[in-house]
Every structure is written in C-alpha cells, then in structure tokens.
Scaffold this active site. Structure first.
Site, PDB file in Angstrom:
ATOM      1  N   GLU A   1     -11.036  29.198 -33.937  1.00  0.00           N
ATOM      2  CA  GLU A   1     -11.050  29.216 -32.388  1.00  0.00           C
ATOM      3  C   GLU A   1      -9.493  29.144 -31.844  1.00  0.00           C
ATOM      4  O   GLU A   1      -9.101  29.814 -31.086  1.00  0.00           O
ATOM      5  CB  GLU A   1     -11.702  28.011 -31.850  1.00  0.00           C
TER       6      GLU A   1
ATOM      7  N   GLY B   1     -18.956  24.228 -26.100  1.00  0.00           N
ATOM      8  CA  GLY B   1     -18.551  23.537 -24.945  1.00  0.00           C
ATOM      9  C   GLY B   1     -20.017  23.108 -23.895  1.00  0.00           C
ATOM     10  O   GLY B   1     -21.127  23.322 -24.439  1.00  0.00           O
TER      11      GLY B   1
ATOM     12  N   HIS C   1     -14.420  26.061 -37.777  1.00  0.00           N
ATOM     13  CA  HIS C   1     -14.783  26.628 -36.804  1.00  0.00           C
ATOM     14  C   HIS C   1     -13.560  26.574 -35.424  1.00  0.00           C
ATOM     15  O   HIS C   1     -13.008  27.490 -34.987  1.00  0.00           O
ATOM     16  CB  HIS C   1     -16.164  26.232 -35.972  1.00  0.00           C
TER      17      HIS C   1
ATOM     18  N   GLY D   1     -38.848  18.946 -22.511  1.00  0.00           N
ATOM     19  CA  GLY D   1     -40.018  18.291 -22.612  1.00  0.00           C
ATOM     20  C   GLY D   1     -39.513  17.060 -23.730  1.00  0.00           C
ATOM     21  O   GLY D   1     -40.495  16.243 -23.875  1.00  0.00           O
TER      22      GLY D   1
ATOM     23  N   HIS E   1     -14.245  10.917 -31.319  1.00  0.00           N
ATOM     24  CA  HIS E   1     -13.805  10.971 -32.746  1.00  0.00           C
ATOM     25  C   HIS E   1     -13.313   9.178 -32.830  1.00  0.00           C
ATOM     26  O   HIS E   1     -12.389   8.850 -32.078  1.00  0.00           O
ATOM     27  CB  HIS E   1     -13.104  11.789 -33.448  1.00  0.00           C
TER      28      HIS E   1
ATOM     29  N   LYS F   1     -17.574  22.871 -38.833  1.00  0.00           N
ATOM     30  CA  LYS F   1     -17.066  22.645 -37.131  1.00  0.00           C
ATOM     31  C   LYS F   1     -15.517  22.486 -37.028  1.00  0.00           C
ATOM     32  O   LYS F   1     -14.955  23.180 -36.332  1.00  0.00           O
ATOM     33  CB  LYS F   1     -18.026  21.651 -36.429  1.00  0.00           C
TER      34      LYS F   1
ATOM     35  N   ASN G   1     -20.113   7.887 -15.879  1.00  0.00           N
ATOM     36  CA  ASN G   1     -20.931   8.938 -16.792  1.00  0.00           C
ATOM     37  C   ASN G   1     -22.370   8.678 -16.624  1.00  0.00           C
ATOM     38  O   ASN G   1     -23.266   9.530 -16.272  1.00  0.00           O
ATOM     39  CB  ASN G   1     -20.623   8.673 -18.312  1.00  0.00           C
TER      40      ASN G   1
END
Length: 505
Positions: free
Chosen positions: A197, A137, A193, A26, A83, A190, A38
């Site tokens: 990964e 992802g 992380h 919403g 980035h 991140k 895009n």
C-alpha cells in the site's frame, strides 16, 4: 455455531464502524472502551442508525464478559485497539473471566511476533487467539472489510463462518477472507499488504504531482485522468486511483468552495508518531530476510521525510528557496504522455510493489513453515482492501496457478516479465522527464532501478566485490564459474599485503 453477539474492545474509527456492521447483520455488540469520547460517538451512531438495541456499552470487562456468557457457549471477543501494550492490558483485564473455548480476534494492526506470544500465553487455558488483519479503513469496516486471519486450525474453524459473514464480497458474492495459516501469519499478511500500500500510494502521489506541477493540469482535469485510468486498462478498479479521482474533485462547503486538497500540508506522520507501525515493520522484514524491496522502502523513507515539515522548511531557507519543481517541457503529445506513458509507469510501479511484498511474504512463509496458499492471499485482496487492483490481482492469480511460477522470483515468470518489459520505456520516459523538471519521484525511480538491476547479469557490484576483498578478504566468485548461490565465494587476491607499522614507514 452462529455468532449472535460479540464483545468489542476498542471503538475508535475502525471498532465503531465494525460494531455498526455487526448490528446491521443482526449481531449484538457489547463493547468496552476507556475513552468516554469513543463511547459517546458510537452511542450517537447507534441512535442515528436505529441500532441501540444491538449495541450495548459496558463500563468494565467483567460486565461485558457476563453479558456475553448469558446465552452459554464460547464467547467471541474482538480487539480494535492500538498496537503494542494495549492488547496485553486488555488480555490482563479479560483473563479472570475467560474460559476454555473463548475466542479473541485481534483486528488491530499488530506486530506478528506479539500475536504469537499472546497465542502461547492463552493456549494452555484453551482460549483461542487469532491475529487478524482487517483492511479497507473505517469505510470498508462499515460495509465489509478484507480479512486475513491467522491462528490454530481450531480457532480458524470456529471463527470462519462469522468472518465470512462480515467480510467484503467480491463481484460473485464470495467473501474476501481465507484461513491463511498458523501463528502470526494473518497479521504478517496484513503487514505486507500495508507495505505494498505504501509503495502504491507514494507512486500515485508522484503521478499526481507530475500532472499537477509538471503538466499544470487543474484538479478537475486530474480527477478526469484518474477516473479514466480506473475505468479501463491495467489500473482499472484500483481503489487508490478511484478515491484519487474523488479527492481531486472534492470542494469545501462554503468559503468559496475551494478544493480541499489545496489546503492539505505535505506531511505524513503516521510512521513517525508510531500510530501506524506496519509500514516500518514491512521494511524491516524485507531487510532482515534479505529481500530487495526498493519501491516499498523508498516510499517509507519519503513518508518519514515528509513528516518533519519544519526540518524541511529550515533546509529550504538555508538553500535560499530549495529545489522547486518546474513545468515539464518538450512533450510533443501530452495525451500520449498522460494516458500511455504515465499510466504505464504507474502500473509498473504498482505491480512491482506487489511483487516485492509477495517476495517478502514468500521468504517468511518458507522460514516459518506457514504453508500459505498465495492464491488465497490474493483473493483476500480482491475487495474491501486498500490495495484492491483488479487487473494486477487477476494477473498474479494466473501466475500462481500456472507452472511458470517461481514464488521467490516472480520477475522471472514470463507473464510478469512481459508486462514490465512493455512498460519499461514508459517508466523510463516518465522518470527522465520528472527528474529534468526537478519533480519528486522516489518510488517511480526506485521501481525503474529495481527492474533494471533485477534483469541485469552484469552489475557494477563486481567492483564493490573487489574492494570488499581488497580490505576485508571477503572472497569472490569468478565469472567463468557461473552465478551460483548467494554464498561466500572461494577466491581471494592479495591486492596489497598487510604490513606492520615499521614497514609502512
């Protein structure tokens, strides 16, 4: 304040899926993207899902800002862009229309230094800037990602109700997001992380190759193995293992229904083409902070070697075919090797990837005084992220909550030490068998060596220390003095006096 609309800058795979998530919740998404492709893709998604009334395209930043300001109050923007310079250019375009209280959430995989620079740029104007890791992802972005935000207390307080609403939820319904800390800490978490990964993905790829080339199992059988691993034991509810089972079983539509995996070239390019910088930055941070992270570093180097397939093929031709992996021989009990040794070896490598990443994060936390709560960090990784691994995260949470925890030396915590000690022989067996068959195991073998030298009080570096002292007078400690701190020793031996030209002759 309930957020009812967001300005999305960038609608690639992540930004478009986040926009659809917002619409479903919403929240009206006003978006801008310089790529007509895009724009068309997101508008098509909006039509297909019936969300055209909640997703509106704007051809410039002024129009987008005016639309967000129509209801009054602070405006929320989100970046989902590459980035680097893209964020600075976006701020340049938005800046004439920004007002005190506005908030920008940078959901890109950005370098934490750049995040802090932008925070300092916007702070005098009263504009909040959050460096926000978003993991999982594009699929998790569609139904709720793991979120690691960092910024000022005011910025985090303002954004947190919104972030709780859009974040992944764990089994109890708790949002996988936390107010991590100031500055660039969110993007740093991140980055760590993603380093973890990479270690996990490479180790899992090596396990897949052992099953495929080493044990000549077909893809369906390997899928069954991964499914079992993901169902019970120390690899249970591991996102990468779970999708690995799906990947092994997925066939192409038509064309005889071949396995999709059988057509994919061994070529990971994201690190080399700089579209994915976090793995590189994680390795650099580990080196800069002097934190051993061999599983993560070896995995990164392996990916980089993978990227230039043409260079590898040239070497292969020069070698007359190169080193070709062969079948593993001499395994008496195949089931035990697969479901005990290989599973334990992979688990050990996964766990050591976490440990190495958390050690990097701990050193950075101390250096920058972010005052991170590591239980919060682990909770962010509970659901919606790529490194989701229930057994490992639960284990680490118990360690951090216990009195045994030394966050700078997790391997010395009895709980973790016991887990790795139990897995050591399996890891050693798997690496030995793989090396004998010329299989590629850089991550698994790096994990094995990491465990060995981290738990050894007598390394061959004593000889290296002697050579350093011989030619450079770098000094050394004595065994009788105890281990001490990682500081220059107080002893030097004149192994050979330095001589002049005439004396040498």
């Amino acid at each position: 304040m309930e957020v009812k609309q967001v300005g999305m800058i960038g609608t690639g795979s992540m930004g478009s899926m986040l926009s659809l998530l917002f619409a479903e919740l919403g929240i009206h998404t006003h978006f801008y993207d310089p790529s007509s492709q895009n724009v068309e893709v997101l508008q098509s998604y909006a039509r297909e899902t019936g969300h055209t009334d909640k997703i509106t395209y704007h051809s410039d930043h002024k129009s987008l800002c005016e639309a967000l300001g129509a209801t009054g109050g602070p405006r929320f923007f989100m970046f989902s862009i590459p980035h680097g310079a893209a964020a600075d250019k976006s701020i340049d375009a938005l800046e004439p229309y920004l007002e005190a209280g506005d908030l920008i959430m940078d959901a890109s995989n950005e370098q934490w230094h750049a995040t802090e620079r932008r925070q300092k740029r916007l702070e005098p104007r009263g504009v909040h800037y959050i460096g926000m890791g978003v993991s999982g992802g594009y699929q998790s972005a569609r139904h709720g990602p793991s979120i690691s935000p960092g910024g000022s207390k005011a910025a985090l307080d303002a954004a947190f109700p919104f972030l709780q609403r859009i974040a992944a939820k764990d089994w109890s319904g708790r949002p996988c997001v936390a107010k991590l800390g100031p500055g660039g800490s969110g993007h740093y978490v991140k980055m760590v992380h993603n380093g973890i990964e990479h270690g996990m993905m490479t180790a899992l790829s090596e396990a897949w190759a052992i099953l495929d080339a080493g044990l000549t199992m077909d893809y369906e059988e390997i899928g069954d193995v991964f499914e079992k691993w993901n169902t019970d034991g120390p690899l249970r509810n591991s996102y990468l293992v779970g999708i690995g089972a799906q990947i092994c079983r997925t066939r192409k539509r038509g064309d005889g229904g071949d396995f999709v995996l059988s057509h994919i070239r061994d070529k990971v390019v994201q690190d080399v083409d700089n579209s994915e910088g976090t793995g590189t930055w994680a390795v650099e941070e580990g080196v800069t902070l002097h934190v051993p992270h061999p599983t993560i570093a070896a995995s990164h180097i392996f990916r980089v070697a993978s990227a230039d397939a043409a260079k590898r093929e040239a070497v292969t031709k020069t070698l007359g075919g190169g080193i070709v992996p062969s079948k593993i021989n001499g395994i008496i009990d195949k089931r035990k090797f697969v479901h005990e040794d290989l599973r334990q070896a992979l688990y050990a490598s996964f766990l050591m990837s976490f440990v190495q990443g958390l050690h990097i994060l701990s050193r950075a936390n101390e250096q920058h005084d972010w005052q991170l709560n590591f239980v919060d960090v682990l909770y962010v990784w509970r659901r919606g992220c790529i490194i989701q691994s229930d057994y490992i995260v639960a284990l680490l949470e118990r360690v951090y909550l216990s009195e045994e925890c030394d966050e700078h030396n997790l391997l010395a915590c009895p709980t973790i030490a016991s887990e790795l000690q139990n897995a050591y022989l399996s890891l050693k067996t798997v690496v030995q068998q793989a090396l004998e068959a010329d299989l590629h195991v850089p991550a698994l073998s790096a994990s094995l060596e990491y465990y060995k030298y981290s738990g050894s009080a007598n390394l061959p570096t004593s000889f290296e220390e002697a050579e350093l002292d011989y030619f450079g007078a770098h000094m050394y400690d004595l065994k009788t003095e105890g281990p001490g701190k990682p500081e220059t020793g107080s002893h030097h031996f004149e192994w050979k006096p330095a001589r002049g030209v005439q004396e040498e002759q």
